[in-house]
Enzyme design. Structure first.
Site, PDB file in Angstrom:
ATOM      1  N   ARG A 184       0.660  -1.134   0.031  1.00  0.00           N
ATOM      2  CA  ARG A 184       0.064  -0.186  -0.071  1.00  0.00           C
ATOM      3  C   ARG A 184       0.786   1.273   0.095  1.00  0.00           C
ATOM      4  NH1 ARG A 184      -2.027  -3.710  -0.910  1.00  0.00           N
ATOM      5  NH2 ARG A 184      -3.670  -4.621  -0.189  1.00  0.00           N
ATOM      6  N   SER A 235     -10.024  -0.353   4.475  1.00  0.00           N
ATOM      7  CA  SER A 235      -9.330  -0.629   5.579  1.00  0.00           C
ATOM      8  C   SER A 235      -8.735   0.649   6.102  1.00  0.00           C
ATOM      9  CB  SER A 235      -8.150  -1.667   5.329  1.00  0.00           C
ATOM     10  OG  SER A 235      -8.824  -2.891   4.862  1.00  0.00           O
ATOM     11  N   GLU A 305      -3.612   3.061   6.689  1.00  0.00           N
ATOM     12  CA  GLU A 305      -3.709   3.118   5.162  1.00  0.00           C
ATOM     13  C   GLU A 305      -4.541   4.279   4.759  1.00  0.00           C
ATOM     14  OE1 GLU A 305      -4.708  -0.834   3.912  1.00  0.00           O
ATOM     15  OE2 GLU A 305      -5.805   0.037   2.245  1.00  0.00           O
TER      16      GLU A 305
HETATM   17  C1  LIG Z   1     -15.413  -0.530   0.291  1.00  0.00           C
HETATM   18  C2  LIG Z   1     -13.925  -0.323  -0.029  1.00  0.00           C
HETATM   19  C3  LIG Z   1     -13.025  -1.404  -0.217  1.00  0.00           C
HETATM   20  C4  LIG Z   1     -11.546  -0.982  -0.291  1.00  0.00           C
HETATM   21  N1  LIG Z   1     -10.840  -2.353  -0.507  1.00  0.00           N
HETATM   22  C5  LIG Z   1      -9.668  -2.075  -0.673  1.00  0.00           C
HETATM   23  C6  LIG Z   1      -8.776  -3.165  -0.749  1.00  0.00           C
HETATM   24  O1  LIG Z   1      -9.152  -4.274  -1.006  1.00  0.00           O
HETATM   25  N2  LIG Z   1      -7.388  -2.953  -1.136  1.00  0.00           N
HETATM   26  C7  LIG Z   1      -6.888  -1.844  -1.224  1.00  0.00           C
HETATM   27  O2  LIG Z   1      -5.804  -1.477  -1.654  1.00  0.00           O
HETATM   28  N3  LIG Z   1      -7.659  -0.660  -1.088  1.00  0.00           N
HETATM   29  C8  LIG Z   1      -9.247  -0.722  -0.817  1.00  0.00           C
HETATM   30  N4  LIG Z   1      -9.816   0.281  -0.756  1.00  0.00           N
HETATM   31  C9  LIG Z   1      -9.037   1.776  -0.512  1.00  0.00           C
HETATM   32  C10 LIG Z   1      -9.022   2.293  -1.908  1.00  0.00           C
HETATM   33  O3  LIG Z   1     -10.143   2.140  -2.808  1.00  0.00           O
HETATM   34  C11 LIG Z   1      -7.699   2.271  -2.710  1.00  0.00           C
HETATM   35  O4  LIG Z   1      -6.505   2.796  -1.858  1.00  0.00           O
HETATM   36  C12 LIG Z   1      -7.756   3.093  -4.002  1.00  0.00           C
HETATM   37  O5  LIG Z   1      -6.730   2.563  -4.792  1.00  0.00           O
HETATM   38  C13 LIG Z   1      -7.819   4.570  -3.738  1.00  0.00           C
HETATM   39  O6  LIG Z   1      -8.080   5.220  -5.355  1.00  0.00           O
HETATM   40  P1  LIG Z   1      -8.721   6.509  -5.399  1.00  0.00           P
HETATM   41  O7  LIG Z   1      -8.806   6.774  -6.769  1.00  0.00           O
HETATM   42  O8  LIG Z   1     -10.309   6.341  -4.677  1.00  0.00           O
HETATM   43  O9  LIG Z   1      -7.629   7.398  -4.668  1.00  0.00           O
HETATM   44  P2  LIG Z   1      -8.085   8.446  -3.581  1.00  0.00           P
HETATM   45  O10 LIG Z   1      -8.721   7.835  -2.300  1.00  0.00           O
HETATM   46  O11 LIG Z   1      -8.571   9.804  -4.037  1.00  0.00           O
HETATM   47  O12 LIG Z   1      -6.674   8.774  -3.264  1.00  0.00           O
HETATM   48  C14 LIG Z   1      -5.798   8.108  -2.263  1.00  0.00           C
HETATM   49  C15 LIG Z   1      -4.307   8.570  -2.604  1.00  0.00           C
HETATM   50  O13 LIG Z   1      -3.756   8.513  -3.685  1.00  0.00           O
HETATM   51  C16 LIG Z   1      -3.454   9.878  -4.143  1.00  0.00           C
HETATM   52  N5  LIG Z   1      -3.705   9.813  -5.575  1.00  0.00           N
HETATM   53  C17 LIG Z   1      -5.020   9.632  -6.066  1.00  0.00           C
HETATM   54  N6  LIG Z   1      -4.970   9.665  -7.490  1.00  0.00           N
HETATM   55  C18 LIG Z   1      -3.692   9.915  -7.719  1.00  0.00           C
HETATM   56  C19 LIG Z   1      -2.886  10.369  -8.971  1.00  0.00           C
HETATM   57  N7  LIG Z   1      -3.475  10.171 -10.235  1.00  0.00           N
HETATM   58  N8  LIG Z   1      -1.459  10.647  -8.936  1.00  0.00           N
HETATM   59  C20 LIG Z   1      -0.962  10.745  -7.649  1.00  0.00           C
HETATM   60  N9  LIG Z   1      -1.530  10.508  -6.440  1.00  0.00           N
HETATM   61  C21 LIG Z   1      -3.068  10.137  -6.420  1.00  0.00           C
HETATM   62  C22 LIG Z   1      -4.070  10.811  -3.148  1.00  0.00           C
HETATM   63  O14 LIG Z   1      -3.583  12.219  -3.077  1.00  0.00           O
HETATM   64  C23 LIG Z   1      -4.247  10.064  -1.903  1.00  0.00           C
HETATM   65  O15 LIG Z   1      -3.151  10.503  -1.190  1.00  0.00           O
HETATM   66  C24 LIG Z   1     -11.140   0.200  -0.297  1.00  0.00           C
HETATM   67  C25 LIG Z   1     -12.025   1.162  -0.165  1.00  0.00           C
HETATM   68  C26 LIG Z   1     -13.472   1.106   0.119  1.00  0.00           C
HETATM   69  C27 LIG Z   1     -14.379   2.287   0.297  1.00  0.00           C
END
Ligand SMILES: Cc1cc2nc3c(=O)[nH]c(=O)nc-3n(C[C@H](O)[C@H](O)[C@H](O)COP(=O)(O)OP(=O)(O)OC[C@H]3O[C@@H](n4cnc5c(N)ncnc54)[C@H](O)[C@@H]3O)c2cc1C
Length: 330
Positions: A184, A235, A305
């Site tokens: 992560r 998480s 995380e």
């Molecule tokens: C129900 C649920 C289940 C989940 N299960 C998992 C799982 O099984 N495994 C897991 O790993 N995660 C899980 N997550 C967490 C999340 O979905 C992941 O971390 C996902 O990859 C975040 O992507 P996002 O586009 O929503 O990023 P955001 O939440 O918008 O951003 C997360 C971070 O990444 C940065 N970021 C976003 N886009 C970029 C970019 N283009 N360039 C640089 N930095 C960027 C942001 O600034 C921030 O620091 C879950 C979340 C939920 C709500």
């Protein structure tokens, strides 16, 4: 007594003047842009529609020494109650396409592509390996930045190269091995000064029924094990080496614990749910309570995380971006 609003700060006019294709809005509540549904407003929210405008945006950011950050699909984010100062950047539709990569069995995906859409495209193209992304409700940019993973898979496993922006360097493409992917974590997250624009993935040929069966299996598992009735961010803590954060939190008797409108999920103890009126402060207090309890009772320090959305300034200013390690641009 009613107060008369003063003139808009000059940076707002500069931002509008610099960006004509991208959508620029001011004082935008960010709650609806996150899965947790808490927090305040962004001073400015820019939905970016071209690389040229990305460069122009950063000229304005540099000129006015503005904090900035990136919002993906907001599925791993806590927005502070006081909101986010400076510019919050979202990649728009121009960054939401998937095309075949140059090499066989590769796909090139824009950072704004939703994971579910990418998985569907892979399935249609008979390409497998990233089906686990169906369970992760983020974008490709967020999956790369966070090295999202599930079901024994990680985004970095299939990653060939990443195209990214960094102030001072511009837009560069580099092999996945350059970004220190770990559990992560990567050196590509916005708080480290980089913005993922797109990525190339290498997949394996797979027949459609196998791919469909994997997707269904992951979706069913999620439905059975994760809360779906209240907003959450997945998480909250990383699993400590050799153990599970959820197991430790449950054993400490914290499952179901409420603080204000925030609650440790009764279904999955590593999830905090917003019971309807939670504030970011409630969630942070509950996080502190969990961490203190676990440290006291088990000696384990849980690492977050969940990311807090906070703007940082370009190098040379206070709170500057620090990018560890060298960058290799082509
Ligand atoms: C129900 C649920 C289940 C989940 N299960 C998992 C799982 O099984 N495994 C897991 O790993 N995660 C899980 N997550 C967490 C999340 O979905 C992941 O971390 C996902 O990859 C975040 O992507 P996002 O586009 O929503 O990023 P955001 O939440 O918008 O951003 C997360 C971070 O990444 C940065 N970021 C976003 N886009 C970029 C970019 N283009 N360039 C640089 N930095 C960027 C942001 O600034 C921030 O620091 C879950 C979340 C939920 C709500």
């Amino acid at each position: 007594m009613s107060s008369v609003p003063g003139p808009a700060p000059p940076w707002r006019n500069d931002l509008r003047a610099a960006l004509t294709r991208s959508r620029v809005r001011f004082d935008v509540p960010l709650k609806p842009f996150t899965t947790l549904r808490v927090g305040g407003a962004a001073d400015a929210l820019v939905e970016l529609e071209s690389d040229d405008e990305l460069a122009r945006l950063f000229e304005v950011i540099a000129r006015h020494d503005l904090p900035w950050t990136v919002l993906g699909k907001g599925s791993n984010l806590l927005v502070p109650d006081a909101g986010v100062r400076g510019v919050v950047l979202r990649l728009g539709r121009a960054y939401a396409t998937v095309t075949p990569g140059a090499a066989i069995h590769t796909l090139h995906a824009g950072a704004a592509v939703p994971n579910a859409q990418f998985v569907e495209r892979c399935r249609r193209d008979g390409l497998g390996g990233l089906e686990f992304l169906i369970a992760i409700p983020g974008s490709i940019g967020g999956a790369v930045a966070m090295n999202a993973g599930a079901h024994q898979g990680e985004t970095a496993d299939a990653l060939v190269s990443v195209c990214y922006f960094q102030w001072g360097l511009g837009i560069a493409t580099a092999p996945a091995g350059d970004f220190a992917f770990a559990y992560r974590s990567s050196q590509l997250r916005a708080p480290l000064g980089r913005i993922v624009l797109s990525a190339v993935f290498r997949l394996q040929p797979v027949d459609e029924s196998t791919s469909r069966a994997r997707i269904t299996q992951f979706q069913t598992y999620r439905r059975e094990t994760q809360p779906r009735d209240f907003p959450n961010c997945g998480s909250v803590f990383k699993n400590p080496a050799g153990d599970f954060a959820a197991r430790l939190i449950e054993r400490a008797g914290l499952k179901g614990r409420m603080l204000g409108g925030a609650q440790v999920s009764e279904k999955h103890a590593n999830f905090i749910v917003n019971r309807g009126n939670a504030t970011a402060a409630d969630i942070l207090e509950l996080i502190a309570l969990i961490r203190e309890t676990l440290l006291r009772e088990t000696g384990v320090t849980l690492e977050l995380e969940l990311q807090q959305l906070v703007g940082t300034r370009l190098a040379g200013s206070s709170g500057s971006h620090i990018v560890p390690g060298a960058v290799s641009a082509p």
